[in-house]
Motif scaffolding. Structure first.
Motif, PDB file in Angstrom:
ATOM      1  N   ILE A  79       0.786  -1.436  -0.097  1.00 13.04           N
ATOM      2  CA  ILE A  79       0.110   0.042   0.079  1.00 13.04           C
ATOM      3  C   ILE A  79       0.846   1.276  -0.117  1.00 13.04           C
ATOM      4  O   ILE A  79       1.609   1.509   0.812  1.00 13.04           O
ATOM      5  CB  ILE A  79      -0.913   0.060   1.135  1.00 13.04           C
ATOM      6  CG1 ILE A  79      -1.989  -1.019   0.998  1.00 13.04           C
ATOM      7  CG2 ILE A  79      -1.598   1.215   1.360  1.00 13.04           C
ATOM      8  CD1 ILE A  79      -2.982  -1.428   2.120  1.00 13.04           C
ATOM      9  N   LYS A  80       0.565   2.091  -0.883  1.00 14.62           N
ATOM     10  CA  LYS A  80       1.410   3.330  -1.052  1.00 14.62           C
ATOM     11  C   LYS A  80       0.713   4.435  -0.320  1.00 14.62           C
ATOM     12  O   LYS A  80      -0.481   4.765  -0.751  1.00 14.62           O
ATOM     13  CB  LYS A  80       1.676   3.715  -2.505  1.00 14.62           C
ATOM     14  CG  LYS A  80       2.496   2.517  -3.380  1.00 14.62           C
ATOM     15  CD  LYS A  80       3.766   2.277  -2.785  1.00 14.62           C
ATOM     16  CE  LYS A  80       4.492   1.195  -3.625  1.00 14.62           C
ATOM     17  NZ  LYS A  80       5.276   0.393  -2.819  1.00 14.62           N
ATOM     18  N   LEU A  81       1.071   5.150   0.451  1.00 15.78           N
ATOM     19  CA  LEU A  81       0.544   6.245   1.151  1.00 15.78           C
ATOM     20  C   LEU A  81       0.842   7.603   0.443  1.00 15.78           C
ATOM     21  O   LEU A  81       2.079   7.634   0.084  1.00 15.78           O
ATOM     22  CB  LEU A  81       1.108   6.270   2.574  1.00 15.78           C
ATOM     23  CG  LEU A  81       0.912   4.998   3.529  1.00 15.78           C
ATOM     24  CD1 LEU A  81       1.413   5.139   4.857  1.00 15.78           C
ATOM     25  CD2 LEU A  81      -0.835   4.731   3.710  1.00 15.78           C
ATOM     26  N   ASP A  82      -0.210   8.527   0.674  1.00 18.17           N
ATOM     27  CA  ASP A  82       0.144  10.059   0.120  1.00 18.17           C
ATOM     28  C   ASP A  82      -0.446  10.725   1.406  1.00 18.17           C
ATOM     29  O   ASP A  82      -1.511  11.157   1.222  1.00 18.17           O
ATOM     30  CB  ASP A  82      -0.485  10.353  -1.071  1.00 18.17           C
ATOM     31  CG  ASP A  82      -0.347  11.375  -1.552  1.00 18.17           C
ATOM     32  OD1 ASP A  82       0.319  12.053  -1.142  1.00 18.17           O
ATOM     33  OD2 ASP A  82      -1.021  11.751  -2.604  1.00 18.17           O
ATOM     34  N   ILE A  83       0.483  10.886   2.517  1.00 16.88           N
ATOM     35  CA  ILE A  83       0.173  11.648   3.427  1.00 16.88           C
ATOM     36  C   ILE A  83       0.343  12.986   3.502  1.00 16.88           C
ATOM     37  O   ILE A  83       1.457  13.523   3.798  1.00 16.88           O
ATOM     38  CB  ILE A  83       0.340  10.880   4.921  1.00 16.88           C
ATOM     39  CG1 ILE A  83       0.266   9.509   4.882  1.00 16.88           C
ATOM     40  CG2 ILE A  83      -0.115  11.868   6.098  1.00 16.88           C
ATOM     41  CD1 ILE A  83      -1.029   9.007   5.048  1.00 16.88           C
TER      42      ILE A  83
END
Length: 131
Positions: A79-83
């Motif tokens: 899972i790639k996060l974009d926080i």
């Protein structure tokens, strides 16, 4: 952990309210504007952040699920996060979080992982879907 989540919501709320007093950028600068919503807070974020972190969330009554927060990427590292709140690419233009991490209650995190795995084949087919 319910307290920790509310503290983050309080932080965002305080900063958002401070930004409400700001003015919109002049229209002649729209061509140079970033490709996401941005405000200029009435007070500097560096001044507001300690106030927000010291704030207490509202007291809530009722029955709540026991805290069982899990880090999403620990359940599925694909899972790639974009926080955005950990970067300058947010509505204030400055990081609010020191780390780009995502925590969810276990049932919600497990549901996200199921969706990630279900859409993984679409990513490998280069359709571009996924999480």
């Amino acid at each position: 952990m319910h307290f920790v989540m509310n503290r983050h919501l309080s932080l965002i709320g305080v900063l958002a309210l401070a930004g409400c007093a700001s003015s919109a950028p002049p229209r002649e600068h729209l061509a140079d504007a970033p490709q996401f919503f941005h405000i200029n807070p009435a007070r500097p974020v560096a001044e507001l952040l300690p106030l927000a972190l010291a704030a207490s969330p509202p007291v809530e009554s009722g029955e709540f699920r026991p805290a069982d927060l899990v880090e999403l990427t620990m359940l599925d590292p694909t899972i790639k996060l974009d926080i955005r709140y950990a970067t300058t690419r947010n509505f204030l233009g400055t990081p609010l979080y020191s780390q780009a991490r995502a925590f969810l209650q276990r049932p919600a995190a497990e549901a996200v992982v199921r969706v990630q795995r279900a859409t993984a084949c679409l990513c490998t087919m280069h359709i571009g879907h996924g999480m």
